[in-house]
Design a protein around this motif. Structure first.
Motif, PDB file in Angstrom:
ATOM      1  N   PHE A  16      42.239  37.543  38.167  1.00 16.65           N
ATOM      2  CA  PHE A  16      43.001  38.886  37.976  1.00 16.65           C
ATOM      3  C   PHE A  16      44.391  37.935  38.489  1.00 16.65           C
ATOM      4  O   PHE A  16      45.060  38.350  37.428  1.00 16.65           O
ATOM      5  CB  PHE A  16      42.528  39.627  39.065  1.00 16.65           C
ATOM      6  CG  PHE A  16      41.683  40.776  38.604  1.00 16.65           C
ATOM      7  CD1 PHE A  16      41.981  41.723  37.896  1.00 16.65           C
ATOM      8  CD2 PHE A  16      40.205  40.813  38.609  1.00 16.65           C
ATOM      9  CE1 PHE A  16      41.718  42.939  37.883  1.00 16.65           C
ATOM     10  CE2 PHE A  16      39.753  41.396  38.125  1.00 16.65           C
ATOM     11  CZ  PHE A  16      39.933  42.649  38.313  1.00 16.65           C
ATOM     12  N   ASN A 117      37.328  43.357  35.049  1.00 16.44           N
ATOM     13  CA  ASN A 117      37.099  44.952  35.600  1.00 16.44           C
ATOM     14  C   ASN A 117      35.214  44.791  35.546  1.00 16.44           C
ATOM     15  O   ASN A 117      34.463  45.820  36.989  1.00 16.44           O
ATOM     16  CB  ASN A 117      37.960  46.322  35.647  1.00 16.44           C
ATOM     17  CG  ASN A 117      38.846  45.994  35.906  1.00 16.44           C
ATOM     18  OD1 ASN A 117      39.151  46.893  36.766  1.00 16.44           O
ATOM     19  ND2 ASN A 117      39.989  45.584  34.658  1.00 16.44           N
ATOM     20  N   HIS A 136      42.924  44.269  42.026  1.00 12.35           N
ATOM     21  CA  HIS A 136      44.414  44.178  41.212  1.00 12.35           C
ATOM     22  C   HIS A 136      45.901  44.252  42.298  1.00 12.35           C
ATOM     23  O   HIS A 136      46.481  43.964  41.511  1.00 12.35           O
ATOM     24  CB  HIS A 136      43.947  45.966  40.957  1.00 12.35           C
ATOM     25  CG  HIS A 136      43.150  46.334  40.027  1.00 12.35           C
ATOM     26  ND1 HIS A 136      43.718  46.509  38.664  1.00 12.35           N
ATOM     27  CD2 HIS A 136      41.590  46.230  40.121  1.00 12.35           C
ATOM     28  CE1 HIS A 136      42.336  46.772  37.296  1.00 12.35           C
ATOM     29  NE2 HIS A 136      41.245  46.708  38.414  1.00 12.35           N
ATOM     30  N   TYR A 139      45.772  40.925  40.664  1.00 10.79           N
ATOM     31  CA  TYR A 139      47.215  40.760  39.587  1.00 10.79           C
ATOM     32  C   TYR A 139      48.464  41.152  39.638  1.00 10.79           C
ATOM     33  O   TYR A 139      49.200  40.625  39.042  1.00 10.79           O
ATOM     34  CB  TYR A 139      46.042  41.932  38.599  1.00 10.79           C
ATOM     35  CG  TYR A 139      46.998  41.900  36.981  1.00 10.79           C
ATOM     36  CD1 TYR A 139      46.727  41.914  36.373  1.00 10.79           C
ATOM     37  CD2 TYR A 139      48.124  43.039  37.133  1.00 10.79           C
ATOM     38  CE1 TYR A 139      47.139  41.308  34.568  1.00 10.79           C
ATOM     39  CE2 TYR A 139      48.255  43.722  35.948  1.00 10.79           C
ATOM     40  CZ  TYR A 139      48.470  42.435  34.789  1.00 10.79           C
ATOM     41  OH  TYR A 139      48.969  42.739  33.672  1.00 10.79           O
ATOM     42  N   ARG A 262      47.971  48.087  47.087  1.00  3.36           N
ATOM     43  CA  ARG A 262      46.890  47.492  46.142  1.00  3.36           C
ATOM     44  C   ARG A 262      45.905  45.980  47.971  1.00  3.36           C
ATOM     45  O   ARG A 262      44.752  46.615  47.930  1.00  3.36           O
ATOM     46  CB  ARG A 262      46.481  46.870  45.377  1.00  3.36           C
ATOM     47  CG  ARG A 262      46.555  47.711  44.198  1.00  3.36           C
ATOM     48  CD  ARG A 262      47.736  46.773  42.673  1.00  3.36           C
ATOM     49  NE  ARG A 262      47.701  48.068  41.965  1.00  3.36           N
ATOM     50  CZ  ARG A 262      47.532  47.755  40.863  1.00  3.36           C
ATOM     51  NH1 ARG A 262      47.744  45.705  39.942  1.00  3.36           N
ATOM     52  NH2 ARG A 262      47.678  48.856  39.814  1.00  3.36           N
ATOM     53  N   PRO A 317      42.271  51.218  39.869  1.00  2.00           N
ATOM     54  CA  PRO A 317      41.420  50.358  40.173  1.00  2.00           C
ATOM     55  C   PRO A 317      39.890  51.259  40.856  1.00  2.00           C
ATOM     56  O   PRO A 317      39.091  51.083  41.078  1.00  2.00           O
ATOM     57  CB  PRO A 317      42.031  49.401  41.605  1.00  2.00           C
ATOM     58  CG  PRO A 317      43.077  49.383  41.198  1.00  2.00           C
ATOM     59  CD  PRO A 317      43.907  50.519  40.207  1.00  2.00           C
TER      60      PRO A 317
END
Length: 409
Positions: A16, A117, A136, A139, A262, A317
Motif C-alpha cells: 500500500f 484490498n 490505507h 497508502y 486512518r 477502507p
C-alpha cells in the motif's frame, strides 16, 4: 498462523505504501509531464481520464482473474508493472509513448488496487478485528513521501526520468521480496449463517443490488477526495486570496490528517463500531466542506481542508471492509466490483466542481460534495456487523469483522 499473518500484514502494508508513492509521483508531476510531451490543455483531460477508465477495466478483469489466479499473485506482478510504467512516463519522448505508458499504468493500477484490498479484507477477517484502516494509512504515508520526492525533483529541476529512476530501482526489488509473504484469504473467513453466499451466487443483478449502497458511498468518497486533490490549491489562491506558496499547503495538510485519521481509525472501529465511525466521518467531512465554502480567508479554508482529511479518510477502507462482511463467501468479487466506483467518483468529482465553479461559483460548488457526502448517513447501516447478536449495529471488539452485514445479511 500468528507469524504468517503478521508477515502478511506487514508485507501488504508495504505494498500500500509503495502504491501511494507511485501514484503521488505521477499526479504531482502532471505539469512537468505535460511540458515534456507537449500535451495541450485541451488534450490533457483526455489523457488524465484514460487512466481511471483503464483502471476500472483492470479492476473488472481482476474479478474474473481471481477465479483462477490467487490475489497475491496478481498483486505480486501488477505492482512491478505500475512502477515500470511510471518510469516509462518519465523516460518517453513521443506522445504515443506517453499514451502506452499511461495505459499500462492504468490497467495495472486497477488490478493492483483490487488485489490489495482483497488481501486486506481477507486478512482482516483472519485477524478478527479491524485492521483495514491501517493499510490505507500506509497508502497515505506513501502519498506524502511521493509528493515530497516530487517536490525535490521540481525544486532541483530534475528530468522526470531522473526523479523516477532511483525510486523504481529501490522499490521494485523491495516489492518483489516482500511479495513472498502475502497471505491469500481463501477459506480463512467464517462461513456466513444467513445465506448471503447463496444470494450472492444467484446472479450478478442480485449481488449488485446488495452491493449498491456501498458503491454509492465509494463514489461519494472519491468525489470528495478528487475535489480536494484537484481544486484545493486553486480555491485557496483564486477564491480565498492566498499566496501561490500557501496554496500548495492544503493538499499536504489533507494528506497528513488523512494519515492520522486512518492510523487511529481502527481503534475507533473496535471501540465504537464501523457504523458510528462512518457516520462521524461523514459528518466531519460535510462540516469541512461547509467551512471551506464559507471561509472568509485562507486560514479558515485550511481548517476546512483539515476537517475533510479527518472525515473522508475512514469511508473508503470501511467500505471495502463492509463488502467483505456482506459477501463472506465471495469477498474477492465484491471488492473488485466495488473498486470500480473508486474510479467513477474520481471521474465525476473534478469535472463536477469545475463546471459548477464556472457556471455558478466555486463556493457554491463546494456545497455539492458536502450534500453528497451526507448521503453516506442514509446507508450507514450497511456497515454494521452482527447487529442481531451484539445489538445496535456495533462491532464487538476483537471480533469486529467476522460477523454479518446489516439488515439481516
Amino acid at each position: 498462523m500468528t507469524d504468517v499473518l503478521r508477515r502478511g500484514r506487514g508485507s501488504l502494508a508495504f505494498s500500500f505504501l509503495v502504491q501511494g508513492v507511485a501514484f503521488a509521483l505521477l499526479v504531482t508531476r502532471i505539469p512537468a509531464i505535460q511540458d515534456r510531451y507537449g500535451v495541450s490543455d485541451a488534450l490533457l483531460p483526455a489523457f488524465l481520464a484514460a487512466v481511471p477508465v483503464l483502471a476500472g477495466v483492470g479492476s473488472v478483469s481482476t474479478e474474473r482473474l481471481v477465479k483462477r489466479v490467487p490475489p497475491s499473485r496478481l498483486l505480486r506482478w501488477s505492482q512491478p508493472v505500475v512502477l515500470l510504467a511510471l518510469l516509462g512516463v518519465g523516460a518517453g519522448e513521443r506522445m504515443v509513448e506517453l499514451g502506452v505508458a499511461l495505459a499500462a499504468f492504468g490497467l495495472a493500477v486497477g488490478v493492483l488496487d483490487a488485489s490489495m484490498n482483497m488481501l486486506g479484507v481477507s486478512l482482516q477477517r483472519s485477524y478478527g478485528r479491524s485492521i483495514m484502516l491501517s493499510f490505507h494509512a500506509a497508502y497515505s504515508l506513501g502519498g506524502i513521501v511521493g509528493a515530497s520526492l516530487a517536490w525535490v525533483g521540481a525544486h532541483w529541476d530534475l528530468a522526470l526520468w531522473v526523479s523516477y529512476l532511483p525510486v523504481v530501482l529501490v522499490l521494485l526489488p523491495a516489492v518483489l521480496v516482500v511479495s513472498r509473504w502475502y497471505v491469500d484469504g481463501g477459506a480463512a473467513g467464517p462461513v456466513a449463517e444467513s445465506g448471503v453466499e447463496e444470494k450472492a451466487g444467484e446472479g450478478q443483478a442480485l449481488a449488485f443490488k446488495l452491493l449498491l449502497p456501498l458503491c454509492l458511498v465509494m463514489t461519494v468518497a472519491y468525489i470528495g477526495d478528487s475535489t480536494v486533490s484537484n481544486w484545493s490549491a486553486k480555491y485557496l489562491q483564486d477564491v480565498l486570496g492566498s499566496s501561490e506558496q500557501m496554496a500548495t499547503v492544503p493538499y499536504n495538510v489533507y494528506m497528513i490528517t488523512t494519515l492520522v485519521g486512518r492510523a487511529l481509525g481502527d481503534l475507533g472501529v473496535r471501540r465504537f463500531g464501523a457504523v458510528a465511525v462512518v457516520r462521524a466521518g461523514a459528518l466531519v467531512a460535510a462540516g469541512g466542506f461547509a467551512v471551506v465554502a464559507g471561509a472568509p480567508g485562507a486560514w479558515v479554508g485550511m481548517l476546512g481542508f483539515t476537517l475533510l482529511g479527518l472525515g473522508l479518510c475512514v469511508l473508503v477502507p470501511q467500505t471495502f471492509a463492509a463488502a467483505g462482511r456482506l459477501f463472506p463467501g465471495a469477498s474477492d468479487a465484491a471488492v473488485a466490483r466495488l473498486n470500480v466506483f473508486n474510479y467513477v467518483g474520481f471521474l465525476i468529482g473534478s469535472p463536477l466542481v469545475g463546471a459548477l465553479g464556472d457556471l455558478w461559483s466555486y463556493r457554491g460548488a463546494m456545497l455539492v460534495p458536502m450534500v453528497l457526502v451526507l448521503v453516506t448517513l442514509v446507508y450507514a447501516r450497511s456497515f454494521a456487523a452482527q447487529p442481531d447478536r451484539y445489538g445496535g449495529g456495533h462491532e464487538r471488539p476483537h471480533t469486529a469483522d467476522v460477523g454479518r452485514g446489516s439488515n439481516g445479511l
